[in-house]
Enzyme design. Structure first.
Site, PDB file in Angstrom:
ATOM      1  N   SER A  55      69.999  39.735  19.619  1.00 16.91           N
ATOM      2  CA  SER A  55      70.097  41.678  19.502  1.00 16.91           C
ATOM      3  C   SER A  55      68.809  42.132  20.008  1.00 16.91           C
ATOM      4  O   SER A  55      67.909  41.419  20.398  1.00 16.91           O
ATOM      5  CB  SER A  55      70.024  41.252  18.011  1.00 16.91           C
ATOM      6  OG  SER A  55      71.230  40.756  17.214  1.00 16.91           O
TER       7      SER A  55
ATOM      8  N   GLU B  93      78.334  30.255  14.632  1.00 22.57           N
ATOM      9  CA  GLU B  93      77.260  30.929  13.858  1.00 22.57           C
ATOM     10  C   GLU B  93      78.244  32.156  12.332  1.00 22.57           C
ATOM     11  O   GLU B  93      77.904  31.494  11.306  1.00 22.57           O
ATOM     12  CB  GLU B  93      77.266  32.511  14.441  1.00 22.57           C
ATOM     13  CG  GLU B  93      76.389  33.218  13.204  1.00 22.57           C
ATOM     14  CD  GLU B  93      75.734  34.324  14.035  1.00 22.57           C
ATOM     15  OE1 GLU B  93      75.887  34.166  15.530  1.00 22.57           O
ATOM     16  OE2 GLU B  93      74.759  34.926  13.271  1.00 22.57           O
TER      17      GLU B  93
HETATM   18  C1  LIG Z   1      70.640  38.647   8.220  1.00 21.51           C
HETATM   19  C2  LIG Z   1      70.416  38.743   9.307  1.00 21.51           C
HETATM   20  C3  LIG Z   1      70.254  38.106  10.000  1.00 21.51           C
HETATM   21  C4  LIG Z   1      69.395  38.230  11.299  1.00 21.51           C
HETATM   22  N1  LIG Z   1      69.561  37.224  12.990  1.00 21.51           N
HETATM   23  C5  LIG Z   1      69.304  37.384  13.702  1.00 21.51           C
HETATM   24  C6  LIG Z   1      68.871  36.808  14.640  1.00 21.51           C
HETATM   25  O1  LIG Z   1      68.243  35.372  13.959  1.00 21.51           O
HETATM   26  N2  LIG Z   1      69.380  36.310  16.392  1.00 21.51           N
HETATM   27  C7  LIG Z   1      69.761  37.435  16.712  1.00 21.51           C
HETATM   28  O2  LIG Z   1      69.774  38.261  18.117  1.00 21.51           O
HETATM   29  N3  LIG Z   1      70.080  38.784  15.672  1.00 21.51           N
HETATM   30  C8  LIG Z   1      70.094  38.376  14.294  1.00 21.51           C
HETATM   31  N4  LIG Z   1      70.667  39.805  14.042  1.00 21.51           N
HETATM   32  C9  LIG Z   1      70.921  40.418  13.754  1.00 21.51           C
HETATM   33  C10 LIG Z   1      72.481  40.814  13.919  1.00 21.51           C
HETATM   34  O3  LIG Z   1      73.730  39.262  14.088  1.00 21.51           O
HETATM   35  C11 LIG Z   1      73.483  41.759  14.347  1.00 21.51           C
HETATM   36  O4  LIG Z   1      73.084  42.490  16.201  1.00 21.51           O
HETATM   37  C12 LIG Z   1      72.688  43.186  14.122  1.00 21.51           C
HETATM   38  O5  LIG Z   1      73.139  43.084  12.932  1.00 21.51           O
HETATM   39  C13 LIG Z   1      73.713  44.448  14.283  1.00 21.51           C
HETATM   40  O6  LIG Z   1      72.887  45.571  15.607  1.00 21.51           O
HETATM   41  P1  LIG Z   1      72.592  46.529  14.876  1.00 21.51           P
HETATM   42  O7  LIG Z   1      71.383  46.536  13.256  1.00 21.51           O
HETATM   43  O8  LIG Z   1      71.904  47.401  16.104  1.00 21.51           O
HETATM   44  O9  LIG Z   1      73.375  47.373  13.916  1.00 21.51           O
HETATM   45  P2  LIG Z   1      74.480  48.652  15.137  1.00 21.51           P
HETATM   46  O10 LIG Z   1      75.089  48.138  16.424  1.00 21.51           O
HETATM   47  O11 LIG Z   1      73.673  49.913  15.706  1.00 21.51           O
HETATM   48  O12 LIG Z   1      75.270  48.468  14.183  1.00 21.51           O
HETATM   49  C14 LIG Z   1      75.478  50.061  13.085  1.00 21.51           C
HETATM   50  C15 LIG Z   1      76.424  50.440  12.432  1.00 21.51           C
HETATM   51  O13 LIG Z   1      77.582  51.116  12.934  1.00 21.51           O
HETATM   52  C16 LIG Z   1      78.162  50.136  13.188  1.00 21.51           C
HETATM   53  N5  LIG Z   1      79.083  50.455  14.502  1.00 21.51           N
HETATM   54  C17 LIG Z   1      79.029  49.633  15.498  1.00 21.51           C
HETATM   55  N6  LIG Z   1      79.855  49.697  16.431  1.00 21.51           N
HETATM   56  C18 LIG Z   1      80.688  50.486  15.799  1.00 21.51           C
HETATM   57  C19 LIG Z   1      82.247  51.218  16.459  1.00 21.51           C
HETATM   58  N7  LIG Z   1      81.905  51.242  17.933  1.00 21.51           N
HETATM   59  N8  LIG Z   1      82.880  51.763  15.881  1.00 21.51           N
HETATM   60  C20 LIG Z   1      82.915  52.095  14.033  1.00 21.51           C
HETATM   61  N9  LIG Z   1      81.259  51.218  14.246  1.00 21.51           N
HETATM   62  C21 LIG Z   1      80.323  50.435  15.326  1.00 21.51           C
HETATM   63  C22 LIG Z   1      78.366  48.857  13.101  1.00 21.51           C
HETATM   64  O14 LIG Z   1      79.775  48.035  11.771  1.00 21.51           O
HETATM   65  C23 LIG Z   1      76.737  48.626  11.520  1.00 21.51           C
HETATM   66  O15 LIG Z   1      77.842  49.221  10.142  1.00 21.51           O
HETATM   67  C24 LIG Z   1      70.540  39.405  11.975  1.00 21.51           C
HETATM   68  C25 LIG Z   1      71.248  40.541  11.292  1.00 21.51           C
HETATM   69  C26 LIG Z   1      70.904  39.504   9.957  1.00 21.51           C
HETATM   70  C27 LIG Z   1      71.509  40.982   9.075  1.00 21.51           C
END
Ligand SMILES: Cc1cc2nc3c(=O)[nH]c(=O)nc-3n(C[C@H](O)[C@H](O)[C@H](O)COP(=O)(O)OP(=O)(O)OC[C@H]3O[C@@H](n4cnc5c(N)ncnc54)[C@H](O)[C@@H]3O)c2cc1C
Length: 244
Positions: A115, A230
């Site tokens: 991410s 995963e």
């Molecule tokens: C407990 C936890 C542990 C994690 N650990 C890691 C890790 O170790 N390494 C790692 O690389 N990542 C990790 N992540 C990150 C995770 O895997 C996701 O990549 C990340 O949370 C999603 O990106 P964002 O937070 O930028 O959300 P966004 O991508 O900005 O999404 C935000 C919201 O918008 C919605 N959304 C996005 N695009 C669309 C669309 N086109 N249409 C409609 N809705 C949409 C999503 O569903 C979400 O509700 C972790 C996440 C969590 C919660």
């Protein structure tokens, strides 16, 4: 043929040769790996016996009844659940030999550098760049939400190696040494006071080409193996946090 009875015998032989009560924990786990009883469905020589995965329960039950130590799977969940199957699927023989044993034993913790601030759900939009320079790659970029980065020795990393092709095709998959110069891990402090996640800044990090996983430009395909695994493993995972 490896059936349940054969696995029970093999497990009892391990316990007889390395009694848990008097054997160092790590030594026991190494002996278990070398006996092919770590993950029985993995190939021989890599901690398994090429047996059906369902038979792991037979081994685990015998070991638990004997009070044997486990490898604390919650602490090393990203390695076990995500890095290992990816290395098994796409790694060279040398990579499999180098990485799988310390991963399973728990001597080396893994994290996932996928991410980014601008690439979450749309992961293929990632901007971290890896530029080939002789026998290594120079990596620059930022990752976020990196669970366990603060305790990890290795990170599974995807980076853009070709910005001139459609986004899913310009990505390559690497194994990043988290102790290398240019890797900076910054904690993301939660409202609870804990810091399970991190930001990871990569500045001119040199990754040898021998630590590329899969072909150049095939990173999206390799990453699908990680992400499929995963989905299966994340339910039971607990990430160690920094103290508040
Ligand atoms: C407990 C936890 C542990 C994690 N650990 C890691 C890790 O170790 N390494 C790692 O690389 N990542 C990790 N992540 C990150 C995770 O895997 C996701 O990549 C990340 O949370 C999603 O990106 P964002 O937070 O930028 O959300 P966004 O991508 O900005 O999404 C935000 C919201 O918008 C919605 N959304 C996005 N695009 C669309 C669309 N086109 N249409 C409609 N809705 C949409 C999503 O569903 C979400 O509700 C972790 C996440 C969590 C919660």
């Amino acid at each position: 043929m490896t059936d349940a009875a054969a696995l029970r015998r093999r497990t009892q032989d391990l316990l007889a040769a390395h009694p848990p009560a008097t054997t160092d924990r790590t030594d026991f786990l190494k002996a278990r790996f070398d006996a092919g009883l770590a993950w029985v469905h993995y190939p021989e020589g890599l901690g398994g016996l090429g047996a059906p995965r369902t038979l792991q329960a037979v081994v685990d039950a015998e070991l638990e009844a004997a009070g044997a130590p486990d490898n604390d799977p919650r602490r090393i969940g990203i390695g076990l659940g995500m890095a290992a199957p990816t290395i098994l699927g796409f790694g060279t023989d040398e990579q499999k030999r180098r990485f799988l044993r310390p991963l399973w034993v728990g001597e080396e913790v893994w994290c996932q550098l996928f991410s980014e601030p601008g690439a979450g759900s749309d992961l293929a939009a990632l901007g971290t760049r890896a530029v080939r320079d002789g026998e290594s790659w120079a990596v620059d970029g930022q990752k976020v939400w990196t669970s366990s980065a603060h305790v990890a020795r290795w990170g599974i990393l995807i980076a853009r190696t070709d910005p001139d092709v459609p986004k899913h095709r310009g990505i390559t998959y690497f194994i990043c040494d988290m102790t290398d110069p240019g890797v900076e891990v910054r904690p993301l402090r939660q409202i609870t006071g804990e810091a399970e996640f991190n930001e990871v800044f990569l500045s001119g990090v040199r990754i040898p080409d021998t630590r590329r996983l899969g072909a150049v430009g095939d990173g999206w395909k390799v990453a699908q193996t990680t992400l499929m695994n995963e989905r299966v493993s994340i339910g039971g995972m607990r990430i160690p946090a920094r103290a508040a």
